[in-house]
Design an enzyme around this catalytic site. Structure first.
Site, PDB file in Angstrom:
ATOM      1  N   ARG A 191      29.737  38.568  79.495  1.00  0.00           N
ATOM      2  CA  ARG A 191      28.686  38.423  80.489  1.00  0.00           C
ATOM      3  C   ARG A 191      28.370  36.944  80.693  1.00  0.00           C
ATOM      4  NH1 ARG A 191      27.273  42.539  76.871  1.00  0.00           N
ATOM      5  NH2 ARG A 191      26.946  44.609  77.809  1.00  0.00           N
ATOM      6  N   HIS A 296      29.727  38.724  87.962  1.00  0.00           N
ATOM      7  CA  HIS A 296      29.833  39.868  87.049  1.00  0.00           C
ATOM      8  C   HIS A 296      31.045  40.740  87.373  1.00  0.00           C
ATOM      9  CE1 HIS A 296      28.129  42.512  83.982  1.00  0.00           C
ATOM     10  NE2 HIS A 296      28.460  43.536  84.744  1.00  0.00           N
ATOM     11  N   ARG A 299      34.070  40.309  85.064  1.00  0.00           N
ATOM     12  CA  ARG A 299      34.008  41.159  83.864  1.00  0.00           C
ATOM     13  C   ARG A 299      34.421  42.585  84.217  1.00  0.00           C
ATOM     14  NH1 ARG A 299      30.924  42.659  79.049  1.00  0.00           N
ATOM     15  NH2 ARG A 299      29.653  44.506  79.443  1.00  0.00           N
ATOM     16  N   HIS A 322      29.040  47.485  74.869  1.00  0.00           N
ATOM     17  CA  HIS A 322      28.210  48.553  75.429  1.00  0.00           C
ATOM     18  C   HIS A 322      27.577  49.370  74.312  1.00  0.00           C
ATOM     19  CE1 HIS A 322      30.675  48.437  79.396  1.00  0.00           C
ATOM     20  NE2 HIS A 322      29.577  47.729  79.495  1.00  0.00           N
ATOM     21  N   TYR A 331      34.762  52.560  83.695  1.00  0.00           N
ATOM     22  CA  TYR A 331      36.048  51.882  83.819  1.00  0.00           C
ATOM     23  C   TYR A 331      37.234  52.805  83.576  1.00  0.00           C
ATOM     24  CZ  TYR A 331      32.877  47.995  83.689  1.00  0.00           C
ATOM     25  OH  TYR A 331      31.840  47.144  83.978  1.00  0.00           O
TER      26      TYR A 331
END
Length: 373
Positions: A191, A296, A299, A322, A331
């Site tokens: 991030r 972002h 990422r 996460h 994803y």
């Protein structure tokens, strides 16, 4: 003991609560006074009584007290909640008392806000619900007015991804000191705050790893350096070998030798403000013709590529930091998309197979006839 007294054409109802204190309220009609006493009496019998005086506090005052008392929240979270209260909750609902805040009004407020900003509406609803739950625990209200099914759930649009060629072009388009930042966002899936929070001590070129120990954010113009928001955010991840050369170049060219030196220093050795990286990326995305890409999304692109390699949900969670599998599952669509490509290829093979088999059989038949003649 409860009783009603008539004064100057109005009716004053009285009763003594479970705490021994007397509660009173005036009504224009005797029937309303009687109903008030009956309702409070029934609630006390059921153990569901809530002090009507406590419920007279406005949502604005209760919410402000709630936020001021949350010493457990990060400064960035406090700033986020303050914004939601001041911009979206208090202007519409703040004047209502906690006791009079009705589900119908909350439903209308949520519907109106959702039409304009669906993601903001979900966050504001979650905050209001948390405040009302505290009010229940404090016996200010008996039941939460937040009863809109699904209102707390966000359904963000699918974010765009960058191609390898676009990433390469964007990296070339930024100043040398920022090229590694783009690579870390994509290939290490960091991030923005995690990238800006990196120090020399966090990078281990020998073992090819990076430790995420802190994040750097700015709230109301104030720099905030602290640990990751969740335990999962504090992690050690492997560095893909394809960025080793860029990493070594950056360390030797732009980072002081001290172990505590920031990887992306600003003025006077302090870490660079997030807005600086945002400006650099804004220029880069225009240079490559992708104004739709946010920083972002780099990422996001990297995690999508990781999923396409066959990474499991647990592996994606660990690499991305996460806390729950919900975010990582976003994803997995990359793997699903690839599986669809394979399925379509199998269908194409199945459709062509009879033609191939017929041609082979005809060749064998012709060869056999030629051999017999």
């Amino acid at each position: 003991m409860a009783h009603i007294q008539s004064r100057n054409g109005r009716y004053q109802a009285r009763f003594r609560g479970p705490d021994g204190k007397e509660r009173t309220q005036r009504f224009d009609r005797k029937v309303d006074a009687e109903a008030w006493l009956v309702t409070n009496g029934a609630d006390m019998v059921r153990g569901a009584w809530v002090d009507p005086i406590a419920g007279a506090i406005t949502l604005k005052d209760f919410a402000n007290e709630w936020l001021n008392g949350r010493s457990d929240l990060r400064a960035s979270t406090v700033a986020k909640y303050r914004g939601l209260l001041d911009l979206h909750i208090i202007p519409e609902l703040g004047a209502d008392t906690m006791a009079n805040l009705k589900p119908a009004k909350v439903r209308r407020w949520n519907a109106n806000l959702s039409q304009r900003h669906s993601s903001t509406a979900a966050g504001a609803y979650r905050l209001l619900s948390a405040i009302c739950n505290t009010a229940i625990a404090d016996e200010v209200i008996a039941r939460s007015p937040c009863r809109v099914v699904g209102a707390s759930e966000e359904h963000p649009a699918e974010r765009p991804t960058a191609s390898l060629a676009e990433l390469s072009a964007a990296t070339e388009a930024v100043p040398d000191k920022w090229r590694l930042a783009l690579m870390l966002a994509t290939w290490c899936q960091l991030r923005r705050g995690e990238i800006l929070g990196l120090q020399r001590r966090d990078v281990d070129p020998l073992h090819g790893t990076i430790r995420v120990e802190r994040t750097w954010t700015a709230v109301a113009g104030k720099a905030l350096v602290g640990p990751p928001k969740t335990k999962a955010g504090r992690r050690t991840i492997a560095i893909p070998p394809n960025i080793n050369e860029a990493l070594e170049h950056h360390l030797s060219s732009h980072v002081d030798r001290d172990a505590g030196a920031w990887l992306f220093p600003g003025d006077n050795g302090a870490p660079t403000y997030p807005s600086s990286l945002t400006r650099v990326w804004s220029s880069a995305r225009l240079a490559i013709g992708r104004p739709d890409l946010h920083f972002h999304d780099l990422r996001h692109s990297g995690l999508t590529w990781a999923a396409a390699t066959g990474a499991s949900t647990a592996e994606l969670m660990r690499r991305a930091g996460h806390k729950s599998p919900v975010a990582a599952l976003r994803y997995q669509h990359a793997t699903e998309d690839r599986d669809r490509v394979l399925a379509d290829a199998l269908a194409t093979l199945a459709e062509s197979a009879p033609i191939i088999e017929f041609a082979e059989a005809a060749d064998k038949l012709r060869t056999g006839r030629a051999g017999n003649s």
